[in-house]
Structures are given as structure tokens and as C-alpha cells.
Design an enzyme around this catalytic site. Structure first.
Site, PDB file in Angstrom:
ATOM      1  N   GLU A 103       9.956  -4.431   4.436  1.00  0.00           N
ATOM      2  CA  GLU A 103      10.049  -6.500   4.464  1.00  0.00           C
ATOM      3  C   GLU A 103      10.521  -6.401   2.615  1.00  0.00           C
ATOM      4  O   GLU A 103      10.731  -7.236   1.859  1.00  0.00           O
ATOM      5  CB  GLU A 103       9.678  -6.986   4.993  1.00  0.00           C
ATOM      6  N   GLY A 108      -5.054  -2.139   5.465  1.00  0.00           N
ATOM      7  CA  GLY A 108      -4.516  -3.024   4.996  1.00  0.00           C
ATOM      8  C   GLY A 108      -4.730  -4.478   5.129  1.00  0.00           C
ATOM      9  O   GLY A 108      -5.090  -5.458   4.178  1.00  0.00           O
ATOM     10  N   ARG A 109      -5.237  -5.077   6.174  1.00  0.00           N
ATOM     11  CA  ARG A 109      -6.292  -6.437   6.606  1.00  0.00           C
ATOM     12  C   ARG A 109      -6.922  -5.969   5.756  1.00  0.00           C
ATOM     13  O   ARG A 109      -8.331  -7.251   6.359  1.00  0.00           O
ATOM     14  CB  ARG A 109      -6.066  -6.961   8.380  1.00  0.00           C
ATOM     15  N   HIS A 142      -5.157 -34.137  17.037  1.00  0.00           N
ATOM     16  CA  HIS A 142      -4.787 -34.988  17.902  1.00  0.00           C
ATOM     17  C   HIS A 142      -2.816 -34.387  18.823  1.00  0.00           C
ATOM     18  O   HIS A 142      -1.946 -34.422  18.539  1.00  0.00           O
ATOM     19  CB  HIS A 142      -3.601 -35.977  17.014  1.00  0.00           C
ATOM     20  N   LYS A 170       1.420  -1.460  -0.087  1.00  0.00           N
ATOM     21  CA  LYS A 170       0.279  -0.337  -0.109  1.00  0.00           C
ATOM     22  C   LYS A 170       1.123   1.144  -0.139  1.00  0.00           C
ATOM     23  O   LYS A 170       1.034   2.106  -1.005  1.00  0.00           O
ATOM     24  CB  LYS A 170      -1.013   0.250   1.187  1.00  0.00           C
ATOM     25  N   GLU A 230      -4.984  -6.886  15.288  1.00  0.00           N
ATOM     26  CA  GLU A 230      -4.267  -5.773  14.847  1.00  0.00           C
ATOM     27  C   GLU A 230      -5.536  -4.892  14.856  1.00  0.00           C
ATOM     28  O   GLU A 230      -5.290  -3.941  14.920  1.00  0.00           O
ATOM     29  CB  GLU A 230      -4.025  -6.164  13.262  1.00  0.00           C
ATOM     30  N   LYS A 251       8.866  -1.626  14.675  1.00  0.00           N
ATOM     31  CA  LYS A 251       9.673  -1.271  13.479  1.00  0.00           C
ATOM     32  C   LYS A 251      10.808   0.446  13.478  1.00  0.00           C
ATOM     33  O   LYS A 251      11.706   0.176  13.105  1.00  0.00           O
ATOM     34  CB  LYS A 251       9.167  -0.233  12.511  1.00  0.00           C
TER      35      LYS A 251
HETATM   36  C1  G6Q Z   1      -2.259  -3.845   7.869  1.00  0.00           C
HETATM   37  C2  G6Q Z   1      -1.471  -3.690   8.339  1.00  0.00           C
HETATM   38  C3  G6Q Z   1      -0.503  -4.459   8.185  1.00  0.00           C
HETATM   39  C4  G6Q Z   1      -0.023  -3.571   6.396  1.00  0.00           C
HETATM   40  C5  G6Q Z   1       1.869  -4.151   6.017  1.00  0.00           C
HETATM   41  C6  G6Q Z   1       1.744  -4.174   4.765  1.00  0.00           C
HETATM   42  O1  G6Q Z   1      -4.272  -3.800   8.050  1.00  0.00           O
HETATM   43  O2  G6Q Z   1      -1.603  -2.100   8.266  1.00  0.00           O
HETATM   44  O3  G6Q Z   1       0.033  -5.831   8.017  1.00  0.00           O
HETATM   45  O4  G6Q Z   1      -0.162  -4.273   5.341  1.00  0.00           O
HETATM   46  O5  G6Q Z   1       2.665  -3.507   6.896  1.00  0.00           O
HETATM   47  O6  G6Q Z   1       2.105  -2.645   4.222  1.00  0.00           O
HETATM   48  P1  G6Q Z   1       2.272  -2.450   2.925  1.00  0.00           P
HETATM   49  O7  G6Q Z   1       1.252  -2.622   2.571  1.00  0.00           O
HETATM   50  O8  G6Q Z   1       2.600  -0.560   3.015  1.00  0.00           O
HETATM   51  O9  G6Q Z   1       3.846  -2.693   2.118  1.00  0.00           O
END
Ligand code: G6Q
Length: 513
Positions: free
Chosen positions: A195, A249-250, A366, A189, A335, A476
Site C-alpha cells: 500500500e 509498528g503499533r 445520540h 518500517k 493486533e 496479504k
Molecule cells: C503494526 C503492524 C502493522 C505495520 C504496517 C506497516 O504493529 O506491524 O500495522 O505497522 O503493516 O508496516 P511498515 O511500516 O513496514 O510499512
């Protein structure tokens, strides 16, 4: 009715007694949303508790906040943003206004571009492998859904998902990839996530090494809200698929973040996936509270968290394809509602989001089911299953579903054994059984939307902002500080930089790396 009053509600009798005196509860406590049949009869509720919970939802403004979300209001107050994921699955021709502008045409423009691109890739025999590079919300959704919808994927195209900054992740995927037949989807996003950018750079170097610079245009596309950074990275923005800051994001698997999934299952199945979400959105938006499935399930969770003090919840899919669903829900729920301040910044004086965990059945039986049946912690569980399998092994499927049903019964009713205490099952262990005909793209969309709205309702009742995530920031920031301290010269090591333990850890790593 307030949250604090829940602790004073008389807890109902044991489930054995509740069923003995009121067998009709098996029909009365079943909710329907889309194609989902949701049996919540084996919960520690009676009509009195349920009425009180529905009253709580009314008093805490659940209807008004739901309507505010669907009206495009800026309910994500901490970030001053609208929460518009429900617009991502609205049929074209419907309307969702954010700051006066209807966003549905924009949503469908992107979907159409994604569809045209996905069709092109599906028709191009050279591409056999799609690698999604993203993390968190830009990974878990497409990764989970791709696995869930294996039965619908193009036979030539497989997808891999690289998320971890641990080089082992991308090394494993690249070792098994051929540059000429691989398409990378860089999903971020912000396009600023370390990462994802680290993995994307490694992937680009690997590709350029084999095929030269010119290959990047053919083998890399981006999904982002940040065109500038995409261009800076070296991906032409004609190969970028956008979304908007009002998609968390989620909550983004149904946006362009689902591109790898769309390539795998095709644009038509992806539209069915969106339609499934929309069916449950409409149910949530219009059903009266006492019949509203996400509201009822949210209220049960609130009852357990704040009334009975159960801290965790397990999601147990009896479908191997849903193996990643618990991990997906962990992010969605924890989250969103793992918060301890209210919308106005004041500290809550009650518990909030539960610890969510789970694994597919029957594997879990199990392993950790021991604790669920006989431990001292009560763990409410969701059991999810389907009438029809996607494989030809009917005997396996009958066995699988027999286990789901048996677990629901065993948990609720137990079995008394006064002579041998270690063989005694108390029962009264609450469980929801969610069933549908088959795990299709639409049904998966319905399931995700159901849980999204449960989280929304619970966030409303707890008074927290389900749509921010400041809790992930501190780590972070410190990692950015620690990185040069691990790898830099002696100057990078300031003895007063951290506490004594952290300094010692840094020193140890420098000496051993
Ligand atoms: C979700 C969070 C988080 C996000 C990641 C990736 O709700 O905000 O999990 O999706 O940190 O972020 P980017 O899509 O900006 O790389």
C-alpha cells in the site's frame, strides 16, 4: 490464583449497593499516573475481587515480565526480538541495553537529526503541507496524535495522512496539494508494504510530472529500518530517519515514525510528548501492583473478559481532538492481544483480547449509547476528559464535561422504573473516568503509554505474545496471488486456483472492471 478461578469469584453487589455501604470507594479506587486522575470506583469490584485480581497478576508473573521488558530481554519470543519502545522515550543519559549495547544514545542521535530537519522545514516558507504516506503502525499513531495536538501545530504547516491503497485516498490529498509546497514523508518500517509503496510511487510520479526528477531529493524523505530498500526506491539515505527492529509498528509513534508530527508541533513539543510517555513508563516500572494504574486497569479488563464474560470495551473521549484515539487503540489492543495461542504455541483455553471500539462524546450519546445503557451486552467503557479546552468557548466545554460526568453516573446507577419497563435503566454498567488538566503533548504521551502497558499486562496474564501479528499475513499473501488473476490474460485464470466462490468473485470482477 489462576484465570479459571475468576469464574468462581462471587461477583460483587450492584454498584448502587456498593456505594451505599462504602462511599469511601470513591477515594480508595482512584489511581494516579503522571497527570492522569483515574477513577475506577464505578467498576464491579470490591476489595475481595481486587485482592484476588492483584494476586492473579503476581501469580501470572506480571512483575517479572514487565522487568524483562525494561531489561531489554527478547520477550517477543516468536520473532526473537527485544521489545524496546520504552527506550524511545528515555531521557539522554539513561541506559537501556539490548544485547549488551546501550541504545539510548542511538535514539537521541535520531531525535537530534529529526529535530534539526523539523526546524529546517518549519523555517522554510516554501513548505506548507506535509504528507505522511504509511499504513497501520506507520500511519495511525502520527495521524491520531497530529489531530489530538492541533492546538500546538505550526500555523503554516498542515499535515495529511495517506494510508489506504484505495486510490481515492491519495487522489483526495493530491487534488488539494501544490507540488512546490509539499513535503512527502514515506513512513514504512520494512519499506516493503505494498500500500505504502504504491502510494509513494503515485506521489513521486505526481511530483516529477510537475517539477522534474531533481525535485524528489527536496520533497521526499523516508522513515524506515531498511536503508537498502529506501535507496532502491530512489530516496537518498541522507534523507532517511531510522529506527530499529525492536520497535513494533503499533508502538512506533514515538520513534522517527512521528516525524510528520514533530514537524507540525516542533521538536520541543515532541520532546514533551516523549517525556509524558516516560512519566507513565516510570510509574508502571516502579509502582507497587495495587497502586499501579496500568496493572489495575488491565486487571479490570481481565475480570470482565474471563470472569464476567464481557467481550467488548468502548473508549469514549470527551475531546473532539481525540476522535482517532479509539481507532489507534483498536490496533494497539486488537493486533497485540487478538491471539489464540500461547507463547509456546499451545492453544489458549480462555478468552483473550476484547473487541475495542468507540467514538467521541457527545456524538456517541445520540447513537450507540442506547445499547450501552439498555442493551443485553454489558460494555465496560473508558470516559476521557480534560478540565481545560483549547478553544475559547467555555460554555461548550462545561456542557461537554457535564455530559461525561452524567454518563458515568447514569451508567453506574441507572434509574429504576418498574411501571414503564422501556424507561428502566438497570445501571451497574462499569466505567473508568480518566481526567487531566488539559490535552497537551505530555498528557497525550501519558495516555498512550497507559494503554500500551495495559495491553502488555493483559498479554502477560493471557500468556500470549502481544508483539507479533501473524494474523495479518494470510490475507496479504492471498491478495498477492489474486492481483494478477484480476488483471492478467486468460492464462492467469486457473479454475482450480481457489474455491468456487472465490473463483466466481474473480470472474465477476474481470468481466466488469
Ligand atoms: C503494526 C503492524 C502493522 C505495520 C504496517 C506497516 O504493529 O506491524 O500495522 O505497522 O503493516 O508496516 P511498515 O511500516 O513496514 O510499512
Amino acid at each position: 490464583m489462576d484465570l479459571a478461578d475468576l469464574a468462581d469469584l462471587a461477583p460483587p453487589a450492584h454498584l448502587r449497593e456498593l456505594f451505599a455501604t462504602d462511599p469511601q470507594r470513591a477515594e480508595r479506587y482512584v489511581a494516579h499516573a503522571g497527570d492522569l486522575r483515574i477513577d475506577f470506583s464505578k467498576h464491579r469490584i470490591d476489595d475481595g475481587v481486587l485482592d484476588a485480581l492483584v494476586e492473579l497478576a503476581r501469580d501470572r508473573g506480571v512483575e517479572a515480565r514487565r522487568d524483562a521488558m525494561f531489561a531489554g530481554e527478547r520477550i517477543n519470543v516468536a520473532e526473537d526480538r527485544a521489545v524496546g519502545h520504552v527506550a524511545l522515550r528515555m531521557p539522554s543519559g539513561s541506559e537501556f541495553r539490548i544485547d549488551g549495547d546501550d541504545v539510548v544514545p542511538d535514539v537521541h542521535d535520531v531525535l537530534d537529526r529529526m529535530g534539526a530537519f523539523a526546524d529546517r522545514v518549519r523555517a522554510d516558507d516554501r513548505i506548507t503541507h506535509v504528507v505522511n504516506i504509511g499504513i497501520g503502525g506507520s500511519d495511525l499513531g502520527p495521524a491520531m496524535a497530529y489531530e489530538a495536538l492541533q492546538a500546538f501545530r505550526h500555523p503554516r504547516i498542515r499535515c495529511s495522512f495517506v494510508s489506504n491503497v484505495d486510490g481515492a485516498d491519495i487522489a483526495g490529498v493530491l487534488a488539494d496539494a501544490d507540488p512546490a509546497s509539499t513535503l512527502f514523508v514515506v513512513a514504512s518500517k520494512t519499506f516493503g508494504t505494498i500500500e505504502t509503496l504504491t502510494n509513494a510511487r503515485t506521489a513521486r510520479a505526481w511530483l516529477v510530472d510537475a517539477l522534474g526528477d531533481a525535485a524528489v531529493a527536496e520533497h521526499f524523505v523516508a522513515v524506515s529500518t531498511n536503508a537498502e530498500r529506501v535507496a532502491e526506491f530512489g530516496i537518498d539515505t541522507v534523507n532517511m530517519f531510522g529506527f530499529w527492529d525492536w520497535v513494533g509498528g503499533r508502538y512506533s509513534v514515538d520513534s522517527a515514525i512521528g516525524l510528520a508530527l514533530m514537524i507540525a508541533i516542533g521538536p520541543a513539543a515532541f520532546r514533551e510528548f516523549l517525556d509524558g510517555f516516560h512519566q507513565v513508563d516510570e510509574h508502571f516500572r516502579t509502582a507497587p501492583l495495587p497502586e499501579n494504574a496500568p496493572v489495575l486497569l488491565a486487571l479490570l479488563g481481565v475480570w470482565y473478559t474471563n470472569g464476567l464474560g464481557f467481550a467488548t470495551k468502548a473508549v469514549l473521549p470527551y475531546a473532539q481532538e481525540l476522535a482517532r484515539f479509539p481507532a489507534y487503540l483498536q490496533q494497539l489492543d486488537m493486533e497485540s492481544n487478538g491471539k489464540s495461542v500461547r507463547l509456546d504455541g499451545s492453544r489458549v483455553d480462555h478468552d483473550t483480547g476484547p473487541i475495542v471500539w468507540g467514538e467521541p462524546g457527545t456524538n456517541g450519546q445520540h447513537a450507540f449509547y442506547q445499547l450501552i445503557h439498555q442493551g443485553t451486552h454489558v460494555v465496560p467503557v473508558d470516559l476521557i476528559g480534560f478540565a481545560k479546552a483549547h478553544h475559547p468557548y467555555q460554555q461548550h466545554h462545561d456542557l461537554l464535561i457535564a455530559n461525561l460526568i452524567a454518563q458515568s453516573e447514569a451508567l453506574a446507577f441507572g434509574r429504576r422504573n418498574e411501571d414503564e419497563p422501556h424507561r428502566n435503566f438497570d445501571g451497574d454498567r462499569p466505567n473508568t473516568v480518566i481526567l487531566a488538566e488539559q490535552l497537551t503533548p505530555s498528557v497525550l504521551g501519558q495516555l498512550i503509554a497507559l494503554y500500551e502497558h495495559i495491553v502488555h499486562v493483559q498479554g502477560t496474564i493471557w500468556g500470549v505474545n502481544s508483539y507479533d501479528q501473524w494474523g495479518v499475513e494470510l490475507g496479504k499473501e492471498l491478495a498477492n496471488q489474486v492481483t494478477p488473476e484480476l488483471t492478467g490474460g486468460v492464462d492467469a485464470l486457473r479454475p482450480d486456483a481457489h474455491d468456487a466462490s472465490t473463483n466466481a468473485l474473480i470472474g465477476w470482477y474481470r468481466a466488469h472492471r
